[in-house]
Design a protein around this motif. Structure first.
Motif, short mmCIF file in Angstrom:
data_model
loop_
_atom_site.label_atom_id
_atom_site.label_comp_id
_atom_site.label_asym_id
_atom_site.label_seq_id
_atom_site.Cartn_x
_atom_site.Cartn_y
_atom_site.Cartn_z
N THR A 76 32.22 42.68 40.60
CA THR A 76 33.43 43.14 41.36
C THR A 76 34.76 42.64 40.89
N ASP A 77 34.93 41.70 40.39
CA ASP A 77 36.25 41.34 40.01
C ASP A 77 36.10 40.17 38.61
N ILE A 78 37.17 40.04 38.06
CA ILE A 78 37.17 39.26 36.85
C ILE A 78 38.70 38.53 36.77
N ARG A 79 38.73 37.27 36.68
CA ARG A 79 39.95 36.38 36.61
C ARG A 79 39.72 35.34 35.53
N GLU A 80 40.98 35.25 34.85
CA GLU A 80 41.00 34.25 34.02
C GLU A 80 41.27 32.66 34.87
N VAL A 81 40.45 31.73 34.54
CA VAL A 81 40.53 30.46 34.88
C VAL A 81 40.52 29.33 33.69
N GLU A 82 41.18 28.81 33.50
CA GLU A 82 41.48 27.97 32.55
C GLU A 82 41.07 28.10 31.21
N GLY A 83 41.41 29.38 30.82
CA GLY A 83 41.14 30.00 29.53
C GLY A 83 39.59 30.57 29.48
N ARG A 84 38.85 30.67 30.61
CA ARG A 84 37.76 31.22 30.78
C ARG A 84 37.54 32.36 31.72
N ASN A 85 36.77 33.09 31.86
CA ASN A 85 36.60 34.38 32.60
C ASN A 85 35.45 33.93 34.02
N ALA A 86 36.17 34.12 35.15
CA ALA A 86 35.52 33.90 36.27
C ALA A 86 35.11 35.22 36.67
N VAL A 87 33.75 35.59 36.75
CA VAL A 87 33.43 37.09 37.01
C VAL A 87 32.52 36.93 38.38
N THR A 136 30.48 38.57 41.67
CA THR A 136 29.49 39.43 42.02
C THR A 136 29.79 40.00 43.29
N SER A 137 28.91 41.08 43.61
CA SER A 137 29.07 41.59 45.12
C SER A 137 28.71 40.62 46.40
N ASP A 138 27.64 39.67 45.84
CA ASP A 138 26.92 38.97 46.96
C ASP A 138 27.71 37.40 46.79
N GLY A 139 29.07 37.56 46.40
CA GLY A 139 30.00 36.18 46.74
C GLY A 139 29.56 35.19 45.38
N ARG A 140 28.94 35.33 44.48
CA ARG A 140 28.83 34.39 43.59
C ARG A 140 29.86 34.50 42.44
N ILE A 141 29.91 33.41 41.51
CA ILE A 141 31.03 33.19 40.30
C ILE A 141 30.03 33.05 39.09
N ILE A 142 30.29 33.88 38.11
CA ILE A 142 29.78 33.59 36.83
C ILE A 142 30.89 33.15 35.81
N LEU A 143 30.87 31.79 35.34
CA LEU A 143 31.91 31.35 34.28
C LEU A 143 31.35 32.06 32.89
N ALA A 144 32.09 32.48 32.11
CA ALA A 144 31.86 33.18 30.95
C ALA A 144 32.83 33.09 29.86
N THR A 145 32.83 32.49 28.78
CA THR A 145 33.92 32.30 27.87
C THR A 145 34.12 33.89 27.44
N HIS A 146 33.23 34.82 27.24
CA HIS A 146 33.38 36.18 26.74
C HIS A 146 32.70 36.79 27.80
N VAL A 147 33.20 38.05 28.22
CA VAL A 147 32.35 38.99 28.84
C VAL A 147 32.53 40.51 28.10
N VAL A 148 31.54 41.14 27.88
CA VAL A 148 31.42 42.35 27.22
C VAL A 148 31.07 43.60 28.45
N PHE A 149 31.73 44.76 28.53
CA PHE A 149 31.43 45.60 29.38
C PHE A 149 30.85 46.73 28.56
N CYS A 150 29.30 46.71 28.80
CA CYS A 150 28.59 47.99 28.13
C CYS A 150 28.17 48.92 29.38
N THR A 151 29.07 49.57 30.12
CA THR A 151 28.84 49.99 31.30
C THR A 151 28.92 51.67 31.21
N GLY A 152 29.18 52.13 29.78
CA GLY A 152 29.06 53.53 29.53
C GLY A 152 29.88 54.17 30.05
#
Length: 406
Positions: A215-226, A228-244
């Protein structure tokens, strides 16, 4: 929260591949990790190839999808895996210059070869077959245009043979003014192909989690905070959208459009020209007809594209379009095409130059996306996996600039 991507019904009615075996992929339904090096959004062919390109580099990789794997456009593909793109090379020369146009077509040919090598090395059981291609003259590109096309390909060191009308009629029984014959193509069962790459990624430590909505993506201290619709946060150095074709709102662009297409498959062991089992066929028309056979003797035919993002949802159009496809194919090959076993329709993304958009998402740190595949979804997915994985691994791909967001 609003979804970060535009959620669409990517296909309607079940394609042939939905009834074939060995395409189911076991997944997780809950996240068990929330901090990774690379988050891949999308579990279709683009995501599958992306994950495999990142294997063996000591990276933690996670794949998520709002659907089950292979639940979107990949299932609707006709899997004509070509190096030839929708805009002919002699036309692309005018749009991009001869040097860049040649590199684009050469990279496409290399992608088909690389994909074939990967399928062989991983022993993916997906009826992958090398094919020749027959590109027929049509309403948009006649015999003179095809001669110019052959000259352009020869100048780019891409093998192509012009077949004049008499030879085309004698060898193939097709009455068109000319055709181009090439030998760098392939075909496969796209669901089994995608499943094979997904399973290989899983075997190498890549979890695949379904029903995860980003549902959203934000930069947090040089990483990506992603989020989800259920309120979780995934921290990822890189995010790749392969959503066609559910392309990112952040890069929505008037030069990228969604269109509708239709396809059908005959019964097995359908009467067909003997040569068809070795060829993919398409034509220089807009919209163009394209067709091939399968190992069990079906004929798959598609086309009749419309510049509409929702026409493919109409059941009445599905019936009408399949009737048109049957009639066109019958007239072309001189064989009556029976009532199809399968009819389906789908949406796909296009750009004016027939090229995908691959690379970093503007205004997003270490976020990448790939979209706008046109008629070359599997081939361009392989190129995207090569280019984006190189960027993540810190090795700039020399062709990355050829497929920018525009």
């Amino acid at each position: 929260m609003h979804s970060l991507t535009r959620k669409r019904a990517l296909r309607k009615f079940e394609p042939l591949w939905a009834d074939t075996p060995r395409h189911a992929v076991r997944t997780q339904r809950r996240l068990t990790t929330y901090d990774v090096d690379v988050l891949i959004v999308g579990a279709g062919i683009s995501g599958a190839l992306m994950a495999n390109a990142l294997i063996g580099h000591n990276l933690s990789v996670l794949m998520v999808d709002r659907r089950k794997p292979i639940g979107g456009s990949s299932m609707a593909s006709t899997a004509m895996i070509q190096h030839e793109i929708d805009v002919p090379l002699h036309q692309l020369n005018r749009l991009r210059g001869t040097a860049d146009a040649a590199r684009i077509w050469q990279r496409s040919a290399k992608a088909v070869e690389h994909l074939a090598s990967l399928v062989d090395a991983l022993q993916i059981d997906c009826h992958f077959e090398r094919k020749n291609t027959l590109y027929l003259s049509g309403a948009s590109y006649g015999s003179r245009a095809l001669q110019a096309e052959v000259s352009a390909r020869e100048a780019a060191s891409l093998a192509a043979t012009l077949l004049p009308q008499a030879i085309l009629r004698a060898r193939f029984g097709i009455d068109r003014t000319a055709a181009i014959e090439t030998h760098v193509s392939a075909a496969a069962n796209p669901a089994q192909l995608t499943a094979g790459f997904l399973r290989h990624a899983q075997a190498n430590g890549v979890p695949i989690v379904e029903t995860i909505e980003i549902t959203d993506i934000r930069e947090v201290e040089g990483r990506n905070a992603v989020a989800t619709s259920d309120g979780r946060i995934i921290l990822a150095t890189h995010v790749v959208f392969c959503t066609g074709y559910e392309f990112l709102k952040a890069v929505a662009n008037k030069k990228h459009a969604i269109v509708s297409t239709w396809a059908m498959a005959t019964r097995p062991r359908h009467p067909r020209p003997e040569w068809l089992d070795d060829y993919l066929v398409w034509e220089g028309a807009d919209p163009y007809l394209y067709f091939r056979s399968t190992p069990d003797g079906r004929i798959i035919v598609g086309g009749e594209d419309e510049k509409s993002d929702d026409a493919f949802k109409d059941p009445a159009k599905l019936q009408a379009k399949s009737d048109i496809l049957r009639e066109k194919l019958s007239d072309l090959i001189g064989i009556r095409i029976g009532v199809p076993d399968y009819r389906w329709s789908a949406a796909f993304g296009v750009t004016a130059q027939g090229l995908p958009m691959i690379g970093r998402v503007p205004c997003m740190r270490n976020a990448f996306a790939t979209m706008g595949y046109g008629g070359n979804g599997i081939t361009f997915s392989q190129i995207a996996a090569e280019i984006i994985s190189s960027s993540i691994l810190g090795h700039a791909d020399p062709d990355a600039s050829l497929f920018p967001f525009v």
